[in-house]
Write a protein that holds these residues in place. Sequence first.
Motif, short mmCIF file in Angstrom:
data_model
loop_
_atom_site.label_atom_id
_atom_site.label_comp_id
_atom_site.label_asym_id
_atom_site.label_seq_id
_atom_site.Cartn_x
_atom_site.Cartn_y
_atom_site.Cartn_z
N SER A 1 1.11 71.45 -30.58
CA SER A 1 2.47 71.89 -30.28
C SER A 1 3.42 70.68 -30.23
N ILE B 1 3.73 68.53 -32.59
CA ILE B 1 4.07 68.08 -33.96
C ILE B 1 5.58 67.99 -34.15
N VAL C 1 1.09 69.97 -42.09
CA VAL C 1 1.54 70.84 -41.00
C VAL C 1 2.92 70.35 -40.57
N ARG D 1 6.97 71.31 -38.79
CA ARG D 1 7.73 72.13 -37.85
C ARG D 1 8.90 72.76 -38.58
N HIS E 1 4.10 77.00 -31.22
CA HIS E 1 3.11 77.41 -32.22
C HIS E 1 3.74 78.19 -33.37
N LEU F 1 5.36 76.39 -36.41
CA LEU F 1 4.60 75.52 -37.33
C LEU F 1 4.32 76.24 -38.65
N SER F 2 4.41 75.50 -39.75
CA SER F 2 4.13 76.06 -41.08
C SER F 2 3.29 75.07 -41.87
N PHE G 1 0.15 77.79 -37.54
CA PHE G 1 -0.81 77.60 -36.44
C PHE G 1 -1.97 78.59 -36.55
#
Length: 381
Positions: free
Chosen positions: A137, A139, A171, A173, A179, A182-183, A233
């Motif tokens: 989380s 990131i 990964v 944001r 969560h 995130l992609s 996520f």
Amino acid sequence: MERNIFEAEHDDYRRSVRAFMEREVVPNYPDWEKAGIVPKSLFTGLADLGLNAAVPEEFGGAGIKDFRYNAIAIEEGAYAGVGPALLGPTLHSDICMPYLLELTTDEQKHRWLPKVASGEFVVAIAMTEPGAGSDLSGIRTKAVRDGDDYVVDGAKTFITNGINADLVILVVRTGEHPHRGLSLIVVEDGTPGFSRGRNLEKVGMHAQDTAELIFESCRVPIANLLGKEGEGFFGLTNNLPQERLNIAIGAIAGAQAALDQTMQYVRDRKAFGKPIGNLQTIKHRLALLVTEVEITQTYVDRCILALNAGTLSVEDAAKAKLWSTELQGRVVDACVQLHGGYGYMLEYPIARAYIDNRIQRIYGGTSEIMTEIIGRSLNLG
Ligand SMILES: Cc1cc2nc3c(=O)[nH]c(=O)nc-3n(C[C@H](O)[C@H](O)[C@H](O)COP(=O)(O)OP(=O)(O)OC[C@H]3O[C@@H](n4cnc5c(N)ncnc54)[C@H](O)[C@@H]3O)c2cc1C
């Protein structure tokens, strides 16, 4: 106890992988350790053997999803004492591959899978950042939509295959939620704004490139999004059992290899007029470790079959990773001790195993995080 999960075709595959290790990997391994990286030809060579068999036939694979084959490649690398050279290729086949098989559109499959299957495209997955590892989380690498592109800014670190990679599953944001923000996007080699930092100097695993990746106003087409935006996520958590089982398999094979080397050593090495293996303390120490390794192997084998059946849970995979990597640490430490001073000499495989295996308890989720996952599943409040 004899393992009973393999069929005749797996035994054939094991023989061909073993021959490949002896012919192509073992003689070159010292050079690769010096270079800090394996050549890309290792990825294509292992692909020719069948390492990427999970890719469907229409895209150049064999369409075989049977993790027993994946296990054999990992095990034979460990038994030959060249496990670190297999880390990159099996990260490609076991850890990155599921994302490219399960989350890709038809267009993406056509664009990437044939070369992923042949090993011409090496794949990496980049989650960890300088400020975020266990806690995803945290990131911060951002991807902001601009026309048909995402504009990506941020940095990743400790990325396996980081130097060799042609495709990086990144990964990022895309939203504020820890969560759901995130992609996953795929960054292709040569994308403007994407550069590599250092190939990091590590305690062990010297044949393996582990690198920093840098993204500065890097324009990645939205067509490279994997799955849906905001579902990164969930994509990651779905693939964790397979990633952790890959590490558990390597750990228990590494422990077995250390024991095999050490049992030979104590048969040959003499002290006080007899082979040291005759000493009861040494015999008992090895007896206990052999017992633990054999029993752990049966659990890991059950996990392999469960993964094949689609029933391996996150908790059971965490147990396999936690237990087998901690056991490998204890086994290798004891085996160094039983080699005496020779155990501290890098010309002995056991000394190299000592520095190479330490990471097993850290990457792919630390032992503390594995314990936390298992603890949470106990519903203790
Ligand atoms: C050789 C190597 C290869 C790697 N390959 C990759 C790769 O290909 N891709 C990638 O994305 N990453 C990769 N990693 C990164 C690796 O997965 C992380 O280092 C690991 O997950 C730990 O994260 P961290 O280093 O940020 O440590 P931190 O998360 O900062 O943890 C530090 C310590 O705090 C403990 N801790 C943290 N949270 C908790 C908690 N909730 N409860 C108890 N203890 C806790 C940890 O267990 C650890 O002991 C690699 C790392 C190495 C060294």
